[in-house]
Design an enzyme around this catalytic site. Structure first.
Site, PDB file in Angstrom:
ATOM      1  N   ALA A  40     -36.777 -13.218   9.495  1.00  0.00           N
ATOM      2  CA  ALA A  40     -37.542 -11.977   9.316  1.00  0.00           C
ATOM      3  C   ALA A  40     -39.007 -12.331   9.501  1.00  0.00           C
ATOM      4  O   ALA A  40     -39.414 -13.476   9.288  1.00  0.00           O
ATOM      5  CB  ALA A  40     -37.318 -11.442   7.908  1.00  0.00           C
ATOM      6  N   GLY A  50     -33.192 -14.705   8.830  1.00  0.00           N
ATOM      7  CA  GLY A  50     -32.688 -13.503   9.503  1.00  0.00           C
ATOM      8  C   GLY A  50     -32.230 -13.796  10.927  1.00  0.00           C
ATOM      9  O   GLY A  50     -31.395 -13.072  11.474  1.00  0.00           O
ATOM     10  N   GLU A  53     -28.793 -15.034  10.557  1.00  0.00           N
ATOM     11  CA  GLU A  53     -27.985 -13.854  10.201  1.00  0.00           C
ATOM     12  C   GLU A  53     -27.735 -12.971  11.421  1.00  0.00           C
ATOM     13  O   GLU A  53     -26.651 -12.427  11.598  1.00  0.00           O
ATOM     14  CB  GLU A  53     -28.685 -13.060   9.090  1.00  0.00           C
ATOM     15  CG  GLU A  53     -28.664 -13.809   7.764  1.00  0.00           C
ATOM     16  CD  GLU A  53     -29.560 -13.182   6.696  1.00  0.00           C
ATOM     17  OE1 GLU A  53     -30.694 -12.793   7.034  1.00  0.00           O
ATOM     18  OE2 GLU A  53     -29.128 -13.083   5.536  1.00  0.00           O
ATOM     19  N   GLU A  90     -34.583 -19.294   3.271  1.00  0.00           N
ATOM     20  CA  GLU A  90     -35.297 -18.291   2.463  1.00  0.00           C
ATOM     21  C   GLU A  90     -35.674 -18.816   1.081  1.00  0.00           C
ATOM     22  O   GLU A  90     -36.713 -18.455   0.526  1.00  0.00           O
ATOM     23  CB  GLU A  90     -34.439 -17.030   2.286  1.00  0.00           C
ATOM     24  CG  GLU A  90     -34.241 -16.212   3.557  1.00  0.00           C
ATOM     25  CD  GLU A  90     -33.016 -16.606   4.355  1.00  0.00           C
ATOM     26  OE1 GLU A  90     -32.529 -17.749   4.195  1.00  0.00           O
ATOM     27  OE2 GLU A  90     -32.543 -15.773   5.149  1.00  0.00           O
TER      28      GLU A  90
END
Ligand code: CO8
Length: 255
Positions: free
Chosen positions: A64, A107, A110, A130
């Site tokens: 992210a 992310g 993911e 993270e």
């Protein structure tokens, strides 16, 4: 500059490329929204038979975009409803192949796990770092990883924030194939092969495999059987078997 590039080949393969090289393809909100819109579009586009998702030759995605997190409150995070963006990808009926070169972190890892097949260059590094930022995975990093590689490897990834190379990830069951050179080139070959098959049979295989992984075995086997039976009412099934018996290349119409 387009942050997401799309090209569709004559064979019906859509190539979606994340394009924020200056930020290691970090998934900011604009990019996530565009990804969702493109996946919605591709899922219902009859001309598209398989999708290759890539970040280009250098990096897949470094997670992210952490700039979106600096001052965000719980209320703001809730109201973003980014789960809808991810759902557009997980609901896509077409097979998705992630072509991963370089980093696939947070992310980004993911996002790769939203694909059906992951092809990685040997120098790729995967991870869910993270925890190093006082965060945790939030788009399937704990749950999809758990289902792919099991509890004890998952705990090591998400609690240590350690990065793993493509060979390690492959041995754990996260990566479908490790290649030398550009993973996108190999992913395109695989996508081209899939695009040559009957769209209906390909979509049924994807749907049953994904639904079955969280079902009890008896129900999942029944679902598989019923899906196979449905295929017997398609022109493509008759064409596939006839072509085999007549020793010719099948001409599938997706009907
Ligand atoms: N967000 C924003 N910018 C980033 C990110 C990121 N995740 N990653 C890299 N960048 C930027 C850097 O800030 C740098 O910008 P600038 O040139 O302006 O300083 C530029 O990209 C290049 O990065 P580096 O100089 O750090 O490049 P290196 O080759 O030295 O290192 C790494 C590459 C290892 C990828 C390193 O950049 C890194 O560790 N990045 C952060 C990885 C990370 O922690 N990812 C997890 C983020 S949190 C997350 O994903 C939560 C998921 C929750 C839900 C899902 C949402 C999508």
């Amino acid at each position: 500059m387009d942050i997401l590039k799309l090209r569709v080949t004559d064979e019906g393969v859509a190539i979606l490329q994340l394009n924020r090289p200056e930020a290691k393809n970090a998934l900011n909100l604009a990019l996530r929204q565009e990804l969702a819109e493109k996946f919605d579009e591709l899922s219902s586009n009859k001309a598209v038979k398989a999708i290759v998702l890539t970040g280009g030759e250098k990096v897949f995605a470094a997670g992210a975009d952490v700039n979106d997190f600096l001052t965000a409150t719980t209320r703001e995070m809730y109201l973003r409803h980014t789960e809808a963006y991810w759902k557009s990808i997980s609901d896509c009926k077409k097979p998705i192949i992630a072509a991963v070169n370089g980093y696939a972190l947070g992310g980004g890892c993911e996002l790769a796990m939203h694909a059906d097949i992951i092809i990685a260059n040997e120098d790729t590094k995967f991870g869910q770092p993270e925890v190093r930022l006082g965060l945790m995975p939030g788009a399937g990093g704990t749950q999809r990883l758990l289902r792919a590689i099991g509890k004890y490897k998952t705990m090591l990834w998400v609690l240590s924030g350690k990065l793993f190379n493509a060979k390690e990830a492959s041995e754990m069951g996260l990566v479908s194939e490790v290649v030398s050179g550009d993973a996108t080139i190999h992913a395109l070959e695989v996508a081209k092969t899939i695009a040559g098959f009957s769209t209906i049979s390909v979509e049924q295989i994807k749907e049953v495999t994904l639904l079955g992984q969280d079902m009890a075995l008896d129900g999942a086997l029944a679902l598989e059987r019923k899906a196979l039976q449905i295929l017997f009412d398609t022109k493509d099934q008759k064409e596939g078997v006839s072509a085999f018996l007549e020793k010719r290349t099948p001409n599938y119409q997706g009907e």
